[in-house]
Enzyme design. Structure first.
Site, PDB file in Angstrom:
ATOM      1  N   GLY A   1       7.752   5.340  -8.483  1.00  0.00           N
ATOM      2  CA  GLY A   1       6.295   4.647  -9.117  1.00  0.00           C
ATOM      3  C   GLY A   1       6.069   5.324 -10.570  1.00  0.00           C
ATOM      4  N   THR A   2       6.120   6.756 -10.711  1.00  0.00           N
ATOM      5  CA  THR A   2       5.843   7.316 -11.842  1.00  0.00           C
ATOM      6  C   THR A   2       6.633   6.869 -13.013  1.00  0.00           C
ATOM      7  OG1 THR A   2       5.251   9.083 -10.537  1.00  0.00           O
ATOM      8  CG2 THR A   2       5.590   9.509 -12.960  1.00  0.00           C
TER       9      THR A   2
ATOM     10  N   ASN B   1      -5.208   3.722  -5.305  1.00  0.00           N
ATOM     11  CA  ASN B   1      -5.016   4.915  -4.401  1.00  0.00           C
ATOM     12  C   ASN B   1      -5.965   5.734  -3.820  1.00  0.00           C
ATOM     13  OD1 ASN B   1      -4.222   5.428  -7.243  1.00  0.00           O
ATOM     14  ND2 ASN B   1      -4.054   7.502  -6.384  1.00  0.00           N
TER      15      ASN B   1
ATOM     16  N   GLN C   1       0.650   0.991  -4.449  1.00  0.00           N
ATOM     17  CA  GLN C   1      -0.063   0.842  -3.346  1.00  0.00           C
ATOM     18  C   GLN C   1      -0.109  -0.585  -2.807  1.00  0.00           C
ATOM     19  OE1 GLN C   1      -1.421   3.217  -1.173  1.00  0.00           O
ATOM     20  NE2 GLN C   1      -1.088   5.053  -2.557  1.00  0.00           N
TER      21      GLN C   1
ATOM     22  N   HIS D   1       8.642   4.892  -1.280  1.00  0.00           N
ATOM     23  CA  HIS D   1       8.083   5.917  -0.327  1.00  0.00           C
ATOM     24  C   HIS D   1       6.537   5.558   0.297  1.00  0.00           C
ATOM     25  CE1 HIS D   1       5.243   8.955  -2.288  1.00  0.00           C
ATOM     26  NE2 HIS D   1       6.128   8.307  -3.425  1.00  0.00           N
TER      27      HIS D   1
ATOM     28  N   THR E   1      24.686   6.408 -13.429  1.00  0.00           N
ATOM     29  CA  THR E   1      25.215   5.798 -12.338  1.00  0.00           C
ATOM     30  C   THR E   1      24.081   5.564 -11.367  1.00  0.00           C
ATOM     31  OG1 THR E   1      27.282   6.942 -12.528  1.00  0.00           O
ATOM     32  CG2 THR E   1      26.741   6.186 -10.402  1.00  0.00           C
TER      33      THR E   1
ATOM     34  N   CYS F   1      -5.979  16.447  -6.853  1.00  0.00           N
ATOM     35  CA  CYS F   1      -6.689  17.793  -7.069  1.00  0.00           C
ATOM     36  C   CYS F   1      -6.392  18.702  -6.057  1.00  0.00           C
ATOM     37  CB  CYS F   1      -8.256  17.274  -7.211  1.00  0.00           C
ATOM     38  SG  CYS F   1      -9.385  18.837  -7.042  1.00  0.00           S
TER      39      CYS F   1
HETATM   40  C1  LIG Z   1       2.112   7.139  -5.421  1.00  0.00           C
HETATM   41  C2  LIG Z   1       1.729   6.313  -6.536  1.00  0.00           C
HETATM   42  C3  LIG Z   1       2.400   6.444  -7.690  1.00  0.00           C
HETATM   43  C4  LIG Z   1       3.668   7.270  -7.966  1.00  0.00           C
HETATM   44  O1  LIG Z   1       4.725   7.013  -7.225  1.00  0.00           O
HETATM   45  P1  LIG Z   1       5.773   7.923  -7.095  1.00  0.00           P
HETATM   46  O2  LIG Z   1       6.877   7.220  -6.388  1.00  0.00           O
HETATM   47  O3  LIG Z   1       5.552   8.897  -6.069  1.00  0.00           O
HETATM   48  O4  LIG Z   1       6.364   8.624  -8.408  1.00  0.00           O
HETATM   49  C5  LIG Z   1       1.843   5.684  -8.728  1.00  0.00           C
HETATM   50  N1  LIG Z   1       0.866   4.803  -8.731  1.00  0.00           N
HETATM   51  C6  LIG Z   1       0.186   4.744  -7.539  1.00  0.00           C
HETATM   52  C7  LIG Z   1      -0.818   3.754  -7.554  1.00  0.00           C
HETATM   53  C8  LIG Z   1       0.601   5.503  -6.604  1.00  0.00           C
HETATM   54  O5  LIG Z   1      -0.022   5.280  -5.174  1.00  0.00           O
END
Ligand SMILES: *Cc1c(COP(=O)(O)O)cnc(C)c1O
Length: 386
Positions: free
Chosen positions: A73-74, A157, A185, A207, A243, A331
């Site tokens: 996600g990041t 989240n 989310q 995940h 890759t 936090c």
């Molecule tokens: C967990 C989350 C992310 C980050 O995703 P990762 O796969 O952990 O890098 C980004 N945005 C939201 C809303 C999330 O809940």
């Protein structure tokens, strides 16, 4: 299991579904080829990649070539913001205004701040209501001729609130402004449709829906100007060279399919458990408030603030009492800074420091919720007297 604590933190991460693990397994061994190779070993791996891309794109109502696999996600959020803003600047220098909500995940907020502070973009925060929701009319009012991109989280989240993505998408489309949504989310609980929602860029991460950590995807609408963040080969349309992580890409596709298929059967179960949890907490504990919208929220998500209580102490006491929960924000212990999201919805510091997030998942039961509600009053009392 190392612990028999009850896990109530599914918004932080989820265990990998055994069907997902089984689907991934062959791609660590028998089918180990490099999808870019011309020989059969490579072609077999490429077939898996093609199938996975098809699965993810059809769930989103997108085309296969609009899906870019990332590390999570990041990275998807970073690619969406940096990639489009840099490409747009290259084309038309005056597109430099960026609109985001004040309740975005850190992956969006700190990326947008970095773009403003180091690259000269003008960052503006959209207003939100007391539940942390953006109003599409405010988006329309904030868009200017120099606005390049709007980014609004689909479902939050920390406080669970869902945004009117379809209405915001319609506003952005009408004004010709790119629209990104972080659906990391939301992907676990809502059917996603990038056509109906008129979204140009959408982030997901495996995940959060019973897939492996370290794999995600970004939907990029055809024709959206975007640069990759790294140089290298031509993988993922050149936007994400290197890759491909074939087993994990197979894993995200499998997990996404299973999750999206079960939404229709599982949402009601989650809502019942969630609402029992929320009413149990609000009725039995003094000086507590629900954060986020009471109804327009993730079906598995309950979040609260307790006055005059240290949220980290509460988490530690809950852990000792047998429950794994979260404060809702990143936090960590030892940095008593209230969450920006909780401050943005107008909470005072003394409330915002006492946050608790309880999120349910596939293994959650009524019994888990009842046991949690039994111990919480004493744990809160203890945390307040510490
Ligand atoms: C967990 C989350 C992310 C980050 O995703 P990762 O796969 O952990 O890098 C980004 N945005 C939201 C809303 C999330 O809940």
């Amino acid at each position: 299991m190392l612990t028999d604590n009850i896990y109530l933190d599914y918004a932080a991460t989820t265990p990998v579904d055994r069907h997902v693990l089984a689907a991934m397994q062959p791609y660590f061994g028998e089918v180990f080829g490099n999808p870019s190779s011309v020989h059969r070993h490579g072609q077999e791996a490429e077939q898996a990649l093609i199938q996975a891309r098809k699965k993810v794109s059809s769930i989103l109502h997108a085309r296969p070539d609009e899906i870019i696999f990332t590390s999570g996600g990041t990275e998807s959020d970073n690619l969406a913001l940096r990639g489009t803003l840099f490409a747009l600047r290259q084309r038309r220098n005056r597109l430099q205004h960026v609109l985001i909500s004040p309740v975005e995940h850190h992956a969006v907020v700190s990326t947008a701040r970095h773009l403003a502070e180091e690259f000269g973009y003008e960052l503006e925060m959209l207003p939100v209501n007391e539940y942390g929701q953006v109003d599409a009319a405010d988006v329309a009012a904030c868009i200017r001729p120099e606005t390049a991109l709007v980014s609004v989280i689909y479902a939050n989240n920390e406080i669970g609130s869902v945004n009117p993505i379809r209405e915001i998408g319609a506003v952005c489309r009408a004004k010709g402004v790119l629209f990104h949504t972080d659906a990391v989310q939301a992907a676990a609980h809502f059917p996603l449709n990038v056509q109906q929602d008129q979204v140009d860029l959408l982030s997901i991460g495996a995940h959060k829906f019973y897939g492996p950590k370290g794999i995600g995807a970004l939907y990029v609408r055809r024709g959206v100007p975007i640069f990759g963040l790294m140089g290298g080969g031509k993988q993922e349309s050149g936007l994400r060279p290197g890759t491909e992580n074939v087993p994990y890409i197979v894993g995200i596709a499998e997990a996404f399919e299973i999750t999206q298929d079960e939404i229709v059967n599982c949402t009601q179960k989650f809502i019942l458990l969630r609402d029992r949890l929320i009413s149990g907490v609000l009725e039995n504990i003094p000086r507590v408030r629900l954060t986020g919208h009471p109804v327009e929220r993730l079906p598995n998500h309950a979040s609260f603030v307790f006055e005059a209580l240290d949220g980290n102490k509460l988490l530690m006491l809950l852990d000792m009492a047998g429950f794994s929960c979260s404060s809702g924000s990143a936090c960590k212990t030892g940095s008593p800074k209230p969450s920006e999201v909780l401050m943005a919805i107008g909470l005072s510091r003394s409330w915002a420091l006492g946050s608790l997030r309880v999120t349910l998942g596939r293994d959650s039961t009524e019994e888990h919720v009842e046991r949690f509600l039994e111990v919480l009053p004493k744990v809160v009392k203890d945390a307040r007297s510490l």
